[in-house]
Every structure is written in structure tokens, then in C-alpha cells.
Write a protein that holds these residues in place. Structure first.
Motif, PDB file in Angstrom:
ATOM      1  N   MET A  44       0.740  -0.999  -0.204  1.00 35.27           N
ATOM      2  CA  MET A  44      -0.004  -0.047  -0.049  1.00 35.27           C
ATOM      3  C   MET A  44       0.887   1.331   0.119  1.00 35.27           C
ATOM      4  O   MET A  44       1.792   1.554   0.582  1.00 35.27           O
ATOM      5  CB  MET A  44      -0.752  -0.182   1.422  1.00 35.27           C
ATOM      6  N   VAL A  45       0.376   2.265  -0.798  1.00 38.21           N
ATOM      7  CA  VAL A  45       1.075   3.660  -1.118  1.00 38.21           C
ATOM      8  C   VAL A  45       0.070   4.544  -0.288  1.00 38.21           C
ATOM      9  O   VAL A  45      -0.816   4.606  -1.171  1.00 38.21           O
ATOM     10  CB  VAL A  45       1.686   3.784  -2.307  1.00 38.21           C
ATOM     11  N   PHE A  46       0.209   5.170   0.606  1.00 42.72           N
ATOM     12  CA  PHE A  46      -0.619   6.046   1.281  1.00 42.72           C
ATOM     13  C   PHE A  46      -0.687   7.378   0.284  1.00 42.72           C
ATOM     14  O   PHE A  46       0.240   7.803  -0.218  1.00 42.72           O
ATOM     15  CB  PHE A  46      -0.591   6.544   2.618  1.00 42.72           C
ATOM     16  N   GLN A  47      -2.024   8.052   0.480  1.00 40.96           N
ATOM     17  CA  GLN A  47      -1.770   9.391   0.018  1.00 40.96           C
ATOM     18  C   GLN A  47      -1.059  10.439   0.504  1.00 40.96           C
ATOM     19  O   GLN A  47      -0.362  11.243  -0.159  1.00 40.96           O
ATOM     20  CB  GLN A  47      -3.369   9.866   0.179  1.00 40.96           C
ATOM     21  N   ASP A  48      -0.753  10.342   1.632  1.00 42.24           N
ATOM     22  CA  ASP A  48       0.234  11.421   2.206  1.00 42.24           C
ATOM     23  C   ASP A  48       1.284  10.394   2.766  1.00 42.24           C
ATOM     24  O   ASP A  48       1.325   9.631   3.588  1.00 42.24           O
ATOM     25  CB  ASP A  48      -0.447  11.827   3.586  1.00 42.24           C
ATOM     26  N   PRO A  49       2.760  10.710   2.140  1.00 43.67           N
ATOM     27  CA  PRO A  49       3.631   9.714   2.470  1.00 43.67           C
ATOM     28  C   PRO A  49       3.995   9.905   3.812  1.00 43.67           C
ATOM     29  O   PRO A  49       4.906   9.040   4.484  1.00 43.67           O
ATOM     30  CB  PRO A  49       4.708  10.281   1.528  1.00 43.67           C
ATOM     31  N   ARG A  50       3.872  10.923   4.466  1.00 44.64           N
ATOM     32  CA  ARG A  50       4.356  11.046   5.954  1.00 44.64           C
ATOM     33  C   ARG A  50       3.584   9.876   6.660  1.00 44.64           C
ATOM     34  O   ARG A  50       4.354   9.857   7.735  1.00 44.64           O
ATOM     35  CB  ARG A  50       3.992  12.365   6.422  1.00 44.64           C
ATOM     36  N   ASP A  51       2.651   9.358   6.348  1.00 46.50           N
ATOM     37  CA  ASP A  51       1.889   8.240   7.414  1.00 46.50           C
ATOM     38  C   ASP A  51       2.809   6.910   6.837  1.00 46.50           C
ATOM     39  O   ASP A  51       2.553   5.971   7.795  1.00 46.50           O
ATOM     40  CB  ASP A  51       0.550   7.962   6.585  1.00 46.50           C
ATOM     41  N   GLN A  52       3.621   6.881   6.236  1.00 49.38           N
ATOM     42  CA  GLN A  52       4.386   5.524   6.140  1.00 49.38           C
ATOM     43  C   GLN A  52       5.898   5.551   6.005  1.00 49.38           C
ATOM     44  O   GLN A  52       6.656   4.544   6.260  1.00 49.38           O
ATOM     45  CB  GLN A  52       3.849   4.922   4.886  1.00 49.38           C
ATOM     46  N   LEU A  53       6.586   6.736   5.924  1.00 51.58           N
ATOM     47  CA  LEU A  53       7.993   6.765   5.808  1.00 51.58           C
ATOM     48  C   LEU A  53       8.449   6.646   7.518  1.00 51.58           C
ATOM     49  O   LEU A  53       8.023   7.333   8.393  1.00 51.58           O
ATOM     50  CB  LEU A  53       8.433   8.369   5.466  1.00 51.58           C
ATOM     51  N   VAL A  54       9.398   5.630   7.557  1.00 50.84           N
ATOM     52  CA  VAL A  54       9.537   5.291   8.970  1.00 50.84           C
ATOM     53  C   VAL A  54      11.143   5.388   9.438  1.00 50.84           C
ATOM     54  O   VAL A  54      11.500   5.240  10.506  1.00 50.84           O
ATOM     55  CB  VAL A  54       9.161   3.898   9.175  1.00 50.84           C
ATOM     56  N   ALA A  55      11.899   5.626   8.559  1.00 51.43           N
ATOM     57  CA  ALA A  55      13.492   5.973   8.728  1.00 51.43           C
ATOM     58  C   ALA A  55      13.929   7.085   8.521  1.00 51.43           C
ATOM     59  O   ALA A  55      13.555   7.937   7.698  1.00 51.43           O
ATOM     60  CB  ALA A  55      13.960   4.763   7.860  1.00 51.43           C
ATOM     61  N   ALA A  56      15.242   7.564   9.075  1.00 49.45           N
ATOM     62  CA  ALA A  56      15.912   8.825   9.103  1.00 49.45           C
ATOM     63  C   ALA A  56      16.206   8.978   7.236  1.00 49.45           C
ATOM     64  O   ALA A  56      16.447  10.042   6.968  1.00 49.45           O
ATOM     65  CB  ALA A  56      16.821   8.664   9.904  1.00 49.45           C
ATOM     66  N   THR A  57      16.891   7.935   6.759  1.00 53.61           N
ATOM     67  CA  THR A  57      17.377   8.006   5.475  1.00 53.61           C
ATOM     68  C   THR A  57      16.775   7.410   4.463  1.00 53.61           C
ATOM     69  O   THR A  57      15.949   6.517   4.530  1.00 53.61           O
ATOM     70  CB  THR A  57      18.784   7.605   5.200  1.00 53.61           C
ATOM     71  N   VAL A  58      16.683   7.799   3.157  1.00 61.94           N
ATOM     72  CA  VAL A  58      15.923   7.229   2.099  1.00 61.94           C
ATOM     73  C   VAL A  58      16.438   5.733   1.800  1.00 61.94           C
ATOM     74  O   VAL A  58      15.450   4.852   1.723  1.00 61.94           O
ATOM     75  CB  VAL A  58      16.278   8.011   0.699  1.00 61.94           C
ATOM     76  N   GLY A  59      17.524   5.405   1.768  1.00 62.46           N
ATOM     77  CA  GLY A  59      17.831   3.952   1.721  1.00 62.46           C
ATOM     78  C   GLY A  59      17.364   3.018   3.039  1.00 62.46           C
ATOM     79  O   GLY A  59      16.726   2.010   2.452  1.00 62.46           O
ATOM     80  N   ALA A  60      17.294   3.506   4.098  1.00 63.47           N
ATOM     81  CA  ALA A  60      16.820   2.727   5.273  1.00 63.47           C
ATOM     82  C   ALA A  60      15.368   2.544   5.178  1.00 63.47           C
ATOM     83  O   ALA A  60      14.912   1.469   5.584  1.00 63.47           O
ATOM     84  CB  ALA A  60      17.440   3.385   6.402  1.00 63.47           C
ATOM     85  N   ASP A  61      14.686   3.755   4.552  1.00 65.39           N
ATOM     86  CA  ASP A  61      13.228   3.565   4.738  1.00 65.39           C
ATOM     87  C   ASP A  61      12.960   2.651   3.548  1.00 65.39           C
ATOM     88  O   ASP A  61      11.760   1.735   4.099  1.00 65.39           O
ATOM     89  CB  ASP A  61      12.538   5.259   4.305  1.00 65.39           C
ATOM     90  N   VAL A  62      13.130   2.648   2.390  1.00 65.73           N
ATOM     91  CA  VAL A  62      13.062   1.661   1.338  1.00 65.73           C
ATOM     92  C   VAL A  62      13.435   0.334   1.957  1.00 65.73           C
ATOM     93  O   VAL A  62      12.820  -0.751   1.413  1.00 65.73           O
ATOM     94  CB  VAL A  62      13.578   2.094  -0.068  1.00 65.73           C
ATOM     95  N   ALA A  63      14.644   0.145   2.506  1.00 73.76           N
ATOM     96  CA  ALA A  63      14.930  -1.227   2.767  1.00 73.76           C
ATOM     97  C   ALA A  63      14.233  -1.755   4.000  1.00 73.76           C
ATOM     98  O   ALA A  63      14.212  -3.027   4.514  1.00 73.76           O
ATOM     99  CB  ALA A  63      16.341  -1.242   3.115  1.00 73.76           C
TER     100      ALA A  63
END
Length: 260
Positions: A96-115
Motif C-alpha cells: 500500500m502506498v498512502f496518499q500522504d507519504p508522511r503516514d508511512q515513512l519510518v526511517a531517517a534516510t532514503v535507503g533505510a526507509d526503502v529497505a
């Protein structure tokens, strides 16, 4: 396959704090019906567009697919298993990709979040790294793994959220208004990635009020109004009815595939 049978969702019941529906309408009355007795099947490999205006119930509907919203009535099953019996399986199978990305980003950096998702699946580092690299490339964010999420623009955060879902390689990918805030190159890149996923056999569900990016990719369009299915047809038939639901369609109703 995702199967819904008689799904109904209400908000504001019993003072539970759910006074806003998931499509952005505030101040709804007590026990407002957001999704009203919908039965729907999303076959494996289908590209489905769920279209409708704000408040039509489309976001609430798709959030039942993996248990983010629990129906008040009816049942939802993913790959033959009721969602309420195995939430982990449902959420692994339905990205699921939410309408507001702030609801699902969980890590400090781009790579860590996607991983984050692949690592929680217990994948080997090489496989996780491959998924992260491919997902970031798909949204024009390659080479930005070390950037901090809090330094990104809104559109860049949206792209990271999409990459995080792509990295899970789910059976079914659901994206809620995925093109909001994206510039034209990023929009084209995401469209191409969705086309490729569809061709590889992933079922794709895009929730939108604007069909210009995805109408030509769709196998079927479901239009919602007041929580009910008002249109359920192939794109060629659906586009003529959708403007009446406050949905934007391609100019002239054309369904030529977008070019990248």
C-alpha cells in the motif's frame, strides 16, 4: 486475488474518534457510511483503477484490502485467506502506498526507509539491496540512499513511499493518488514502472480522481459515488460516465498509452 463480499464501513460510530473519512472529508455525521455494501473482485494480474471524488469512499475501500480498515459488515479475502484471520499474510501480499507519504515513512534516510520492508521479510542483504536499488531507480531517486527523509520535498517523499512499496514486490500493489506532487519526469517513471509490474503479472490498483496518467493502462475502472459502485467497466465504456462523478478523464476521452 482480492475478494470483497458485501463490505460496509462506517465512521464516527460510538465516539471512536474516526470522525474524518479517509478521503479527506471532515466533520462527518455520526455513523456515516463511507463504503456501502460493496462486492468486488480484483483478479491476479489485473490493472484496476478506482476512481471518484473526495469523499466517495475510494481510500476507505482499498484500505480494507489488507486490514488497515476493518469492515463493519462483509468479508475481505486475499489469495483465498480472510484478511482478519491473517493480517501478516494480507499485508505481505498487498503493498500500500498512502496518499500522504508522511503516514508511512519510518526511517531517517532514503535507503533505510526503502529497505525497511525487505529487511523485515528477513531477506538476505544482497536481495534487499537489489530491491532498494531497483525501486529507487524506478522513481528517479537512484544514488540518494544517504539523504535524510526530513530534507526532502513533498514530491520526493512521495517517490520514496512508492519505492518502499515497490521494494516489497507484493502480489498486489495499491497506490492512493500516487502522482500527487510529482514532477513530469517522475510521473513518467512511475507510470513506466506500473506498466512493467503489470506486464510481469502483479495486480495493480490505482486510486485517483484524475485518469490522465493511468486510463490507458487500466483493464477496468471502478467509479465510486457516495460509497457505492456507480461504474464498473472497461476503460472505453467507463470514461464517458466518469466526468459525472467529478473525475478527470483524458482530453477527448482518448485512451492512447502514455509515452515515456
Amino acid at each position: 486475488m482480492i475478494e470483497l463480499d458485501g463490505v460496509t464501513c462506517r465512521y464516527g460510530r460510538g465516539g471512536d474518534g474516526e470522525g474524518d473519512d479517509e478521503d479527506g472529508d471532515e466533520g462527518v455525521d455520526d455513523a456515516t457510511v463511507a463504503v456501502d455494501d460493496i462486492s468486488l473482485t480484483v483478479p491476479d494480474g489485473e490493472f484496476l483503477v478506482v476512481a471518484g471524488a473526495n469523499g466517495s469512499g475510494k481510500t476507505t475501500l482499498v484500505r480494507t484490502f489488507n486490514g488497515l480498515v476493518e469492515p463493519d459488515a462483509g468479508t475481505v479475502a486475499v489469495n483465498g485467506t480472510p484478511v482478519d484471520e491473517d493480517l501478516v499474510a494480507a499485508r505481505s501480499a498487498v503493498g500500500m502506498v498512502f496518499q500522504d507519504p508522511r503516514d508511512q515513512l519510518v526511517a531517517a534516510t532514503v535507503g533505510a526507509d526503502v529497505a525497511f520492508g525487505p529487511e523485515n521479510l528477513g531477506l538476505a542483504h544482497d536481495e534487499s539491496d537489489r530491491r532498494v536499488d531497483e525501486a529507487l531507480a524506478a522513481v528517479n531517486m537512484a544514488g540518494r540512499e544517504r539523504e535524510r527523509v526530513d530534507s526532502l520535498s513533498g514530491g520526493e517523499r512521495e517517490r520514496v513511499a512508492i519505492a518502499g512499496a515497490l521494494a516489497m514486490e507484493p502480489d498486489h500493489l495499491v497506490l492512493d493518488e500516487p502522482f500527487t506532487g510529482l514532477d513530469e519526469p517522475a510521473r513518467r517513471s512511475v507510470v513506466e514502472r506500473l506498466r512493467a509490474l503489470h506486464r510481469e503479472g502483479t495486480s495493480v490498483v490505482v486510486v485517483t480522481h484524475d485518469l490522465r496518467d493511468v486510463a490507458a493502462l487500466a483493464d477496468r475502472i471502478v467509479g465510486l459515488a457516495d460509497g457505492r459502485v456507480a461504474v464498473d467497466a472497461p476503460p472505453e465504456e467507463a470514461v464517458s460516465a466518469l466526468p459525472g462523478l467529478d473525475v478527470r478523464v483524458p482530453e477527448g476521452g482518448g485512451l492512447d498509452e502514455p509515452t515515456g
